[in-house]
Enzyme design. Structure first.
Site, mmCIF file in Angstrom:
data_model
loop_
_atom_site.group_PDB
_atom_site.id
_atom_site.type_symbol
_atom_site.label_atom_id
_atom_site.label_comp_id
_atom_site.label_asym_id
_atom_site.label_seq_id
_atom_site.Cartn_x
_atom_site.Cartn_y
_atom_site.Cartn_z
ATOM 1 N N LYS A 1 -33.802 3.292 24.934
ATOM 2 C CA LYS A 1 -32.766 4.252 25.328
ATOM 3 C C LYS A 1 -32.703 5.370 24.309
ATOM 4 O O LYS A 1 -32.216 5.170 23.199
ATOM 5 C CB LYS A 1 -31.397 3.582 25.432
ATOM 6 C CG LYS A 1 -30.340 4.516 26.070
ATOM 7 C CD LYS A 1 -28.923 4.040 25.896
ATOM 8 C CE LYS A 1 -28.271 4.603 24.668
ATOM 9 N NZ LYS A 1 -28.107 6.088 24.675
ATOM 10 N N GLY B 1 -28.752 4.507 13.944
ATOM 11 C CA GLY B 1 -27.566 5.293 14.260
ATOM 12 C C GLY B 1 -26.449 5.014 13.276
ATOM 13 O O GLY B 1 -26.703 4.654 12.120
ATOM 14 N N SER B 2 -25.217 5.146 13.748
ATOM 15 C CA SER B 2 -24.064 5.053 12.844
ATOM 16 C C SER B 2 -23.731 3.599 12.509
ATOM 17 O O SER B 2 -24.014 2.682 13.287
ATOM 18 C CB SER B 2 -22.842 5.713 13.477
ATOM 19 O OG SER B 2 -22.322 4.888 14.514
ATOM 20 N N THR B 3 -23.098 3.412 11.366
ATOM 21 C CA THR B 3 -22.690 2.076 10.931
ATOM 22 C C THR B 3 -21.668 1.480 11.901
ATOM 23 O O THR B 3 -21.720 0.283 12.205
ATOM 24 C CB THR B 3 -22.123 2.154 9.499
ATOM 25 O OG1 THR B 3 -23.165 2.628 8.632
ATOM 26 C CG2 THR B 3 -21.653 0.801 8.996
ATOM 27 N N GLY C 1 -23.502 0.245 14.854
ATOM 28 C CA GLY C 1 -24.275 -0.916 14.417
ATOM 29 C C GLY C 1 -23.453 -2.189 14.433
ATOM 30 O O GLY C 1 -23.915 -3.251 14.871
ATOM 31 N N GLU D 1 -30.828 0.336 11.309
ATOM 32 C CA GLU D 1 -31.052 1.391 10.317
ATOM 33 C C GLU D 1 -29.878 2.342 10.492
ATOM 34 O O GLU D 1 -29.804 3.075 11.465
ATOM 35 C CB GLU D 1 -32.407 2.055 10.577
ATOM 36 C CG GLU D 1 -32.921 2.819 9.373
ATOM 37 C CD GLU D 1 -32.479 4.263 9.427
ATOM 38 O OE1 GLU D 1 -31.506 4.600 8.728
ATOM 39 O OE2 GLU D 1 -33.095 5.043 10.152
ATOM 40 N N GLU E 1 -20.324 9.517 5.009
ATOM 41 C CA GLU E 1 -21.505 10.255 5.464
ATOM 42 C C GLU E 1 -21.075 11.465 6.292
ATOM 43 O O GLU E 1 -20.407 11.320 7.311
ATOM 44 C CB GLU E 1 -22.405 9.339 6.303
ATOM 45 C CG GLU E 1 -23.694 10.020 6.715
ATOM 46 C CD GLU E 1 -24.669 9.075 7.396
ATOM 47 O OE1 GLU E 1 -25.868 9.144 7.077
ATOM 48 O OE2 GLU E 1 -24.245 8.271 8.239
#
Length: 496
Positions: A181, A234-236, A239, A256, A390
């Site tokens: 995706k 992507g973003s934490t 995740g 990641e 971030e």
């Protein structure tokens, strides 16, 4: 390359079981150009039902793909690399239009790195060795690596072309089939890769592409019982949700995630190299990189001299149309993201930060329609939000230190641990810091170097698992231990 040139050809539908099709619920997503806001394409929306169909196709394709000789799988990946290389101008233009990356970066970095990755894993496919383990006398024990099955891959919007290769290369080389995706914001280059995969002869169902939203298609990939592994960049925050959803079938997860890269410049650093390298670390791709060197940690004795050069360099960066070969920085990839990054300028000011340059959208009317932000440099304190969170834009926070211990404490003083860099001529210090920095990757007298042969990933809130290299092949396989009773021994417990 003017905008009125016709767009390069690419599909706009879902790829499921070798066929390009509409989503089960119909509807499309408008993909916009971040430079002028114009709609580039309308792509099909994948719902959870479409993900289910894609997984079924991947499950059907898996036995034959797994059974195929490894060198044949590798040869297809090598053919794909050749096809991408031949399509460089087309793919680079698509990526520039869709993401805002300057065309010079797409030509020099994005497409060549994509080719290199597929070549590396094409060559790796038939080189994944098992092992023989010394165990009890009379027994042979060997360990094989087997593919997981169906892999779900979720690719972010910041480097869509490159990250597509990082996920597909090792997954396919290891014998898995894939449902991928891309981000709904930047799906075009991934769709074009799907078309090239068909052209070079990948079997139907081995690769399936679902363009949809994270809360629907992405969520279904994360929780689907037929998917054995999810690889996510992507973003934490996202995740964490993927880890929760993965509990349904205890699937393997590789994450990641975000970063807050420390980039330390010591008093003995080669200043021109450190200035140029630090600018690349934060301003390449408009700072939209998880490994960006977003915290510039300067020894106080050289801070003023460094910043004089660094601020001047930042102000000289050419913002413009991504399709102009002279452009050094394009727009951010979406209006929503531009607004988020600009909001951090206010956060910095509220906490007493000093904006040395930038901190606003450019005033040039030619850039007004684009999602631009001027290269931004802010002096702050290590506990300020802009030194902890971030930002993911062309926004660098400057901090200073006196001693090595203080530098290390600042560098390791966030919850992230992805990439870290340092500039020094002192070899002992360089290796000591490399060991002590809380990071998955460390660059010495350089920054943001990546190669398909070298493992890429982080620690802490930056995620777990590794992309690239032998490590990635292990991530996309499971170890099977086989015991052989070579002496035909009868178990001593029941010997009569």
């Amino acid at each position: 390359m003017a905008h009125h040139d016709p767009l390069p050809a690419f599909p706009t539908k879902l790829l499921i079981d070798g066929k390009w099709c509409d989503g089960a619920e119909g509807g499309t997503i408008a993909v916009t150009n971040p430079f002028d806001g114009e709609t580039l394409a309308e792509v099909a929306i994948a719902s959870a039902a479409d993900v289910d169909r894609a997984v079924e196709a991947a499950e059907r394709a898996f036995p034959a793909w797994r059974a195929q000789a490894a060198h044949d799988r590798g040869r297809l990946l090598l053919k794909l690399a050749d096809a991408i290389e031949a399509d460089t101008a087309n793919l680079a233009r698509l990526e520039a239009l869709d993401t805002g990356h300057p065309i010079r970066d797409c030509m020099a970095l994005d497409v060549p790195r994509t080719v290199l990755c597929f070549r590396y894993f094409g060559g790796m496919a038939d080189k994944l060795e098992g092992s023989v383990v010394p165990v009890d006398a009379g027994f042979l024990n060997y360990v094989e690596r087997e593919p997981i099955g169906v892999v779900g891959a979720i690719v972010p919007w910041n480097f869509p072309l490159m990250f597509t290769s990082w996920k597909l290369g090792p997954a396919l080389a290891a014998g898995n089939t894939v449902v991928i995706k891309p981000s709904e914001i930047t799906p075009l280059s991934t769709l074009r890769i799907g078309e090239l995969m068909q052209q070079v002869g990948f079997p139907d169902g081995v690769i399936n592409i679902v363009t949809g939203y994270g809360h629907d298609a992405g969520q279904r990939i994360a929780e689907h019982p037929g998917i054995g592994k999810v690889a996510f960049t992507g973003s934490t925050a996202t995740g964490r949700r993927i880890v929760e959803a993965s509990a349904t079938n205890l699937k393997k997860v590789q994450l990641e995630l975000g970063g807050k890269g420390p980039n330390i410049v010591f008093a003995d650093a080669n200043l021109p190299a450190a200035v140029g390298g630090s600018a690349f670390a934060i301003f390449h791709n408009q700072g939209q990189a998880c490994i960006a060197g977003s915290r510039l940690i300067l020894h106080e004795s050289i801070a003023d001299a460094f910043l004089e050069k660094f601020v001047a360099l930042a102000r000289s960066i050419r913002l413009g149309d991504p399709l102009d070969p002279q452009t050094e920085m394009g727009p951010l990839t979406s209006r929503l993201h531009q607004e988020r990054v600009l909001s951090f300028v206010e956060v910095a000011r509220e906490q007493g930060g000093d904006v040395l340059t930038g901190g606003r959208a450019p005033t040039d009317p030619a850039l007004a329609a684009g999602c631009f932000i001027e290269p931004t440099i802010v002096r702050a304190q290590p506990d300020h939000r802009v030194a902890q969170e971030e930002v993911f834009g062309p926004f660098v926070t400057v901090l200073t230190f006196r001693t090595d211990e203080e530098a290390l404490a600042i560098a390791n003083g966030t919850e992230y641990g992805l990439g870290a860099g340092l500039w020094t001529q002192d070899i002992t210090r360089a290796h000591r810091f490399a060991k002590q920095l809380h990071a998955g990757m460390v660059w010495i007298n350089s920054y943001k170097r990546v190669h398909p042969g070298s493992p890429f990933g982080g620690v802490g809130r930056s995620g777990y698992g590794r992309e690239m290299g032998f490590e990635a092949m292990r991530e996309y396989t499971v170890a099977k231990s086989v015991w052989v009773n070579v002496d035909a021994q009868i178990p001593t417990f029941y010997r009569r």
